[in-house]
Motif scaffolding. Structure first.
Motif: not given
Length: 144
Positions: A1-21
């Protein structure tokens, strides 16, 4: 069974920033995640660790911001609609903060900037995190 990721890193290119979830990570796991984020300077890293260690476990969602670092921390929810509700709440905190930092005041003329960013982030979170959780839950049901 494949486990989901506990963390994602979203790059927001238009504002050149990142959001960690972060989803359902322990304090120790979240601190490790933050330590692995290349864009967080060492002195600010320690401030974030102190904040995380000092925050009690009474939250279901938490938006952490200390200027350039943006983290949404989510606790495990038994019902997916509660997770989506909490996620959208915390994402909106991020959207308001980011656009305020960028000098975009919320008004009728700027609403599209807010709604497009909110939609982009919720789409990324759904595809990178929530869909994986749903798939994992469905596989568990099928196995039982």
């Amino acid at each position: 069974m494949k486990k989901y990721s506990k963390v994602i890193n979203i790059h927001v290119p238009i504002y050149n920033t990142n959001l960690i979830v972060s989803y359902n990570q322990t304090d120790k796991e979240l601190i490790k995640t933050i330590g692995e984020a290349e864009y967080i300077p060492k002195k600010e890293y320690q401030e974030l660790i102190n904040f995380i260690k000092g925050y009690k476990d009474s939250f279901v969602g938490l938006y952490i911001n200390n200027g350039k670092k943006h983290i949404i921390r989510l606790k495990e929810e038994n019902e997916i609609w509660k997770l989506i509700d909490t996620t959208s709440h915390e994402v909106l905190h991020f959207v308001f903060e980011l656009l305020k930092i960028r000098g975009i005041k919320h008004c009728t003329k700027s609403e599209e900037a807010y709604t497009y960013l909110n939609g982009f982030l919720m789409g990324e979170i759904y595809h990178q995190l929530i869909q994986g959780i749903l798939d994992y839950q469905n596989e568990k049901i099928i196995e039982n």
